[in-house]
Motif scaffolding. Structure first.
Motif, PDB file in Angstrom:
ATOM      1  N   LEU A   9       0.826  -1.202   0.000  1.00 20.08           N
ATOM      2  CA  LEU A   9       0.000   0.000   0.000  1.00 20.08           C
ATOM      3  C   LEU A   9       0.865   1.260   0.000  1.00 20.08           C
ATOM      4  O   LEU A   9       0.511   2.277  -0.603  1.00 20.08           O
ATOM      5  N   ARG A  27      -8.675   6.731  -2.754  1.00 19.42           N
ATOM      6  CA  ARG A  27      -8.941   5.299  -2.589  1.00 19.42           C
ATOM      7  C   ARG A  27      -7.851   4.606  -1.774  1.00 19.42           C
ATOM      8  O   ARG A  27      -8.125   3.732  -0.949  1.00 19.42           O
ATOM      9  N   THR A  28      -6.610   5.016  -1.974  1.00 15.31           N
ATOM     10  CA  THR A  28      -5.494   4.396  -1.242  1.00 15.31           C
ATOM     11  C   THR A  28      -5.552   4.743   0.238  1.00 15.31           C
ATOM     12  O   THR A  28      -5.371   3.878   1.106  1.00 15.31           O
ATOM     13  N   ARG A  30      -8.205   5.486   1.877  1.00 17.07           N
ATOM     14  CA  ARG A  30      -9.334   4.765   2.459  1.00 17.07           C
ATOM     15  C   ARG A  30      -8.931   3.344   2.852  1.00 17.07           C
ATOM     16  O   ARG A  30      -9.254   2.874   3.946  1.00 17.07           O
ATOM     17  N   VAL A  31      -8.206   2.665   1.961  1.00 16.72           N
ATOM     18  CA  VAL A  31      -7.771   1.292   2.258  1.00 16.72           C
ATOM     19  C   VAL A  31      -6.815   1.287   3.443  1.00 16.72           C
ATOM     20  O   VAL A  31      -6.891   0.423   4.332  1.00 16.72           O
ATOM     21  N   GLN A  34      -8.788   1.651   6.624  1.00 11.61           N
ATOM     22  CA  GLN A  34      -9.439   0.403   6.996  1.00 11.61           C
ATOM     23  C   GLN A  34      -8.443  -0.599   7.580  1.00 11.61           C
ATOM     24  O   GLN A  34      -8.747  -1.306   8.546  1.00 11.61           O
ATOM     25  N   GLN A  35      -7.243  -0.634   6.996  1.00 15.53           N
ATOM     26  CA  GLN A  35      -6.231  -1.571   7.493  1.00 15.53           C
ATOM     27  C   GLN A  35      -5.796  -1.205   8.909  1.00 15.53           C
ATOM     28  O   GLN A  35      -5.691  -2.065   9.790  1.00 15.53           O
ATOM     29  N   SER A  67     -17.296   6.211   2.875  1.00 19.02           N
ATOM     30  CA  SER A  67     -16.529   5.227   3.655  1.00 19.02           C
ATOM     31  C   SER A  67     -15.643   5.913   4.688  1.00 19.02           C
ATOM     32  O   SER A  67     -15.520   5.454   5.828  1.00 19.02           O
TER      33      SER A  67
END
Length: 296
Positions: A9, A27-28, A30-31, A34-35, A67
């Motif tokens: 990531l 988008r990155t 957001r990921v 979440q991680q 999100s």
């Protein structure tokens, strides 16, 4: 596994930054949010969530924006920040549960009202009310509560929408036979002894008394106390005494401070009326008239 994922990531994030691609950055982040939430790194998760929000706003990535709001709302809940929790849950709609978002909006509005921040409370309640459009089957009781809570705040702010929201809330509460909501509305329409009473106050209070369960001692005591100083009951001394006696009995049984205080307000107000003062003065003088002084 977490270390490898983080490394990959990180590489994607570096590429997105070099390309200056706002959508890819959103988008990155957001990921990454979440991680970090998954592995329990709250501070890092919030940082990535806030960056995802910023990039999503500039790139029009609505799904990412929802999100990110949801993630920050969850993180805010862990720290007990009700206002921020409400703001992000409302902003994440329709991705989040409407009932949860509205519940937090009402809780945050109650906190704001308690602090005297009525404009903030009004904004939260208006957002909560408009959020019901996303519900498949909006809960009529929640809508009633929002309308009445809005009316109370709008009365303080002298908002012109006050009358309409109050009318809608009372009508819903009557049709659904919501005793606690009718009691709230009735007490608001007739707030205290000697104060200006709004139209329909008596009917709303009577309707509340009709549908409130017998075991709701404190609520019934409050309604009875408010009825005592509301026309037409307040025009009859006999009716006033009967209402106060009933209210006092229920208030003492419930040991509810608010109910006891309302009964005390009624007692003090009516004891202070001229006729009551005259009766008290006559009662005090009766022993003197029966046994006049035999002085010189």
């Amino acid at each position: 596994g977490d270390a490898i994922a983080a490394s990959k990531l990180g590489q994607v994030l570096a590429i997105a930054e070099r390309l200056d691609n706002a959508g890819m950055l959103a988008r990155t982040h957001r990921v990454l949010m979440q991680q970090h939430m998954f592995i329990g790194r709250g501070a890092e998760a919030r940082t990535h969530g806030e960056r995802a929000l910023a990039y999503a706003g500039s790139s029009g990535e609505r799904a990412v924006e929802w999100s990110a709001h949801w993630g920050i709302a969850v993180l805010s809940g862990l720290t007990g920040n009700t206002a921020e929790l409400a703001r992000h849950f409302l902003a994440a709609l329709p991705l989040t549960d409407v009932a949860v978002a509205v519940d937090y909006a009402r809780k945050a509005a109650a906190v704001a009202t308690g602090m005297g921040a009525h404009s903030d409370a009004h904004a939260l309640l208006m957002r909560g009310l408009s959020s019901l459009q996303f519900a498949i089957e909006p809960d009529p009781e929640t809508r009633t509560a929002l309308l009445l809570e809005l009316a109370i705040v709008e009365r303080v702010l002298s908002e012109p929408a006050f009358n309409e929201h109050l009318r809608q809330g009372v009508a819903l509460a009557r049709s659904l036979r919501l005793g606690d909501m009718l009691a709230l509305a009735g007490r608001f329409l007739s707030p205290g002894p000697g104060m200006l009473v709004k139209a329909d106050a008596n009917q709303v209070l009577e309707a509340a008394l009709e549908v409130l369960p017998e075991q709701a001692l404190a609520q019934r005591a409050l309604v009875l106390a408010h009825l005592s100083w509301t026309p037409p009951a307040c025009w009859s001394g006999r009716k006033v005494r009967a209402l106060i006696a009933q209210a006092k009995q229920l208030a003492l049984q419930s040991a509810d401070k608010e109910a006891i205080s309302a009964v005390r307000d009624a007692e003090l107000y009516f004891l202070g009326m001229p006729s009551a003062r005259a009766r008290a003065d006559r009662a005090r003088r009766e022993p003197e008239l029966a046994h006049p002084s035999r002085g010189g």
